[in-house]
Design a protein around this motif. Sequence first.
Motif, PDB file in Angstrom:
ATOM      1  N   VAL A  27       0.862  -1.168   0.000  1.00 18.16           N
ATOM      2  CA  VAL A  27       0.000   0.000   0.000  1.00 18.16           C
ATOM      3  C   VAL A  27       0.897   1.215   0.000  1.00 18.16           C
ATOM      4  N   LEU A  28       0.764   2.047  -1.013  1.00 16.11           N
ATOM      5  CA  LEU A  28       1.610   3.218  -1.165  1.00 16.11           C
ATOM      6  C   LEU A  28       0.713   4.442  -1.250  1.00 16.11           C
ATOM      7  N   HIS A  29       0.914   5.362  -0.356  1.00 18.97           N
ATOM      8  CA  HIS A  29       0.101   6.571  -0.314  1.00 18.97           C
ATOM      9  C   HIS A  29       0.963   7.777  -0.636  1.00 18.97           C
ATOM     10  N   LYS A  30       0.415   8.700  -1.416  1.00 24.18           N
ATOM     11  CA  LYS A  30       1.111   9.952  -1.663  1.00 24.18           C
ATOM     12  C   LYS A  30       0.874  10.872  -0.473  1.00 24.18           C
ATOM     13  N   VAL A  31       1.937  11.428   0.039  1.00 26.32           N
ATOM     14  CA  VAL A  31       1.841  12.405   1.112  1.00 26.32           C
ATOM     15  C   VAL A  31       2.719  13.576   0.702  1.00 26.32           C
ATOM     16  N   LEU A  32       2.107  14.676   0.360  1.00 20.78           N
ATOM     17  CA  LEU A  32       2.847  15.860  -0.043  1.00 20.78           C
ATOM     18  C   LEU A  32       2.656  16.940   1.017  1.00 20.78           C
ATOM     19  N   LEU A  33       3.744  17.440   1.550  1.00 19.84           N
ATOM     20  CA  LEU A  33       3.686  18.462   2.585  1.00 19.84           C
ATOM     21  C   LEU A  33       4.342  19.739   2.083  1.00 19.84           C
ATOM     22  N   THR A  34       3.770  20.848   2.453  1.00 15.73           N
ATOM     23  CA  THR A  34       4.393  22.131   2.128  1.00 15.73           C
ATOM     24  C   THR A  34       5.314  22.516   3.279  1.00 15.73           C
ATOM     25  N   SER A  35       6.146  23.511   3.060  1.00 17.29           N
ATOM     26  CA  SER A  35       7.071  23.934   4.120  1.00 17.29           C
ATOM     27  C   SER A  35       6.310  24.456   5.335  1.00 17.29           C
ATOM     28  N   ARG A  36       5.167  25.063   5.121  1.00 12.50           N
ATOM     29  CA  ARG A  36       4.367  25.540   6.268  1.00 12.50           C
ATOM     30  C   ARG A  36       3.879  24.374   7.118  1.00 12.50           C
ATOM     31  N   GLN A  37       3.438  23.305   6.460  1.00 10.31           N
ATOM     32  CA  GLN A  37       2.972  22.130   7.203  1.00 10.31           C
ATOM     33  C   GLN A  37       4.116  21.487   7.969  1.00 10.31           C
ATOM     34  N   LEU A  38       5.299  21.479   7.389  1.00  8.58           N
ATOM     35  CA  LEU A  38       6.452  20.902   8.075  1.00  8.58           C
ATOM     36  C   LEU A  38       6.820  21.701   9.313  1.00  8.58           C
ATOM     37  N   GLN A  39       6.695  23.011   9.264  1.00  7.24           N
ATOM     38  CA  GLN A  39       7.028  23.848  10.411  1.00  7.24           C
ATOM     39  C   GLN A  39       6.056  23.620  11.557  1.00  7.24           C
ATOM     40  N   LYS A  40       4.830  23.247  11.254  1.00  7.35           N
ATOM     41  CA  LYS A  40       3.833  23.023  12.293  1.00  7.35           C
ATOM     42  C   LYS A  40       4.067  21.712  13.036  1.00  7.35           C
ATOM     43  N   GLN A  41       4.695  20.752  12.384  1.00  9.11           N
ATOM     44  CA  GLN A  41       4.919  19.458  13.009  1.00  9.11           C
ATOM     45  C   GLN A  41       6.082  19.559  13.989  1.00  9.11           C
ATOM     46  N   GLU A  42       5.993  18.813  15.073  1.00 11.17           N
ATOM     47  CA  GLU A  42       7.065  18.819  16.074  1.00 11.17           C
ATOM     48  C   GLU A  42       8.222  17.933  15.650  1.00 11.17           C
ATOM     49  N   ALA A  43       7.937  16.786  15.097  1.00 10.04           N
ATOM     50  CA  ALA A  43       9.004  15.860  14.709  1.00 10.04           C
ATOM     51  C   ALA A  43       8.756  15.368  13.291  1.00 10.04           C
ATOM     52  N   VAL A  44       9.801  15.375  12.496  1.00 14.06           N
ATOM     53  CA  VAL A  44       9.725  14.876  11.131  1.00 14.06           C
ATOM     54  C   VAL A  44      10.683  13.698  11.027  1.00 14.06           C
ATOM     55  N   GLU A  45      10.185  12.575  10.540  1.00 16.14           N
ATOM     56  CA  GLU A  45      11.034  11.395  10.392  1.00 16.14           C
ATOM     57  C   GLU A  45      11.553  11.328   8.955  1.00 16.14           C
ATOM     58  N   PRO A  46      12.855  11.134   8.789  1.00 16.45           N
ATOM     59  CA  PRO A  46      13.423  11.075   7.443  1.00 16.45           C
ATOM     60  C   PRO A  46      13.067   9.786   6.725  1.00 16.45           C
ATOM     61  N   VAL A  47      12.920   9.875   5.406  1.00 15.10           N
ATOM     62  CA  VAL A  47      12.698   8.715   4.552  1.00 15.10           C
ATOM     63  C   VAL A  47      13.899   8.601   3.626  1.00 15.10           C
ATOM     64  N   ILE A  48      14.506   7.429   3.598  1.00 16.23           N
ATOM     65  CA  ILE A  48      15.687   7.193   2.780  1.00 16.23           C
ATOM     66  C   ILE A  48      15.330   6.145   1.740  1.00 16.23           C
ATOM     67  N   ILE A  49      15.510   6.498   0.474  1.00 15.27           N
ATOM     68  CA  ILE A  49      15.241   5.573  -0.624  1.00 15.27           C
ATOM     69  C   ILE A  49      16.563   5.280  -1.310  1.00 15.27           C
ATOM     70  N   GLY A  50      16.922   4.017  -1.382  1.00 15.41           N
ATOM     71  CA  GLY A  50      18.183   3.697  -2.043  1.00 15.41           C
ATOM     72  C   GLY A  50      18.602   2.263  -1.838  1.00 15.41           C
ATOM     73  N   GLY A  51      19.880   2.025  -2.074  1.00 14.76           N
ATOM     74  CA  GLY A  51      20.406   0.670  -2.116  1.00 14.76           C
ATOM     75  C   GLY A  51      20.794   0.081  -0.779  1.00 14.76           C
ATOM     76  N   MET A  52      20.525  -1.211  -0.669  1.00 19.52           N
ATOM     77  CA  MET A  52      20.972  -2.020   0.456  1.00 19.52           C
ATOM     78  C   MET A  52      21.535  -3.297  -0.171  1.00 19.52           C
ATOM     79  N   VAL A  53      22.783  -3.592   0.121  1.00 19.37           N
ATOM     80  CA  VAL A  53      23.429  -4.747  -0.496  1.00 19.37           C
ATOM     81  C   VAL A  53      24.087  -5.608   0.567  1.00 19.37           C
ATOM     82  N   LEU A  54      24.529  -6.768   0.154  1.00 21.15           N
ATOM     83  CA  LEU A  54      25.277  -7.654   1.035  1.00 21.15           C
ATOM     84  C   LEU A  54      26.730  -7.619   0.586  1.00 21.15           C
ATOM     85  N   ASP A  55      27.602  -7.070   1.418  1.00 20.27           N
ATOM     86  CA  ASP A  55      29.030  -7.037   1.124  1.00 20.27           C
ATOM     87  C   ASP A  55      29.650  -8.344   1.587  1.00 20.27           C
ATOM     88  N   ILE A  56      30.533  -8.890   0.770  1.00 21.52           N
ATOM     89  CA  ILE A  56      31.225 -10.131   1.108  1.00 21.52           C
ATOM     90  C   ILE A  56      32.694  -9.803   1.300  1.00 21.52           C
TER      91      ILE A  56
END
Length: 117
Positions: A27-56
């Motif tokens: 389930v994937l939901h679009k959540v778009l926030l403006t800078s004003r909405q971000l300032q109103k929130q007390e805590a913002v959790e970062p989202v990291i999209i990218g690679g995860m690999v197994l190093d040998i």
Amino acid sequence: MDSSSVQERLNAVFRYLLQQPCKAKLVLHKVLLTSRQLQKQEAVEPVIIGGMVLDIHATPSIPANPKTTTPGKVNYVLGGVARNVAECMSKLGAKPYMISALGLDMAGDFAFYFVVS
């Protein structure tokens, strides 16, 4: 970067993620926030999209000779730029949410087991 460019990039990411086959129901939901909405929130959790690999990491116990078997030690270590960034952020007290692709193979099973547990 203007908002239309950001919107186009987000739409491209959503289209890509939604067209990928997945055994679990995603389930994937679009959540778009403006800078004003971000300032109103007390805590913002970062989202990291990218690679995860197994190093040998393989270390020989004797000097290696070409075209022969060399005894040694093999270590498996989770890596990847996004996973490393998420780990560092969590060590600094943040609670990052990471999105990455996992393969249906031994490396993907290993990564899933250690990330989830």
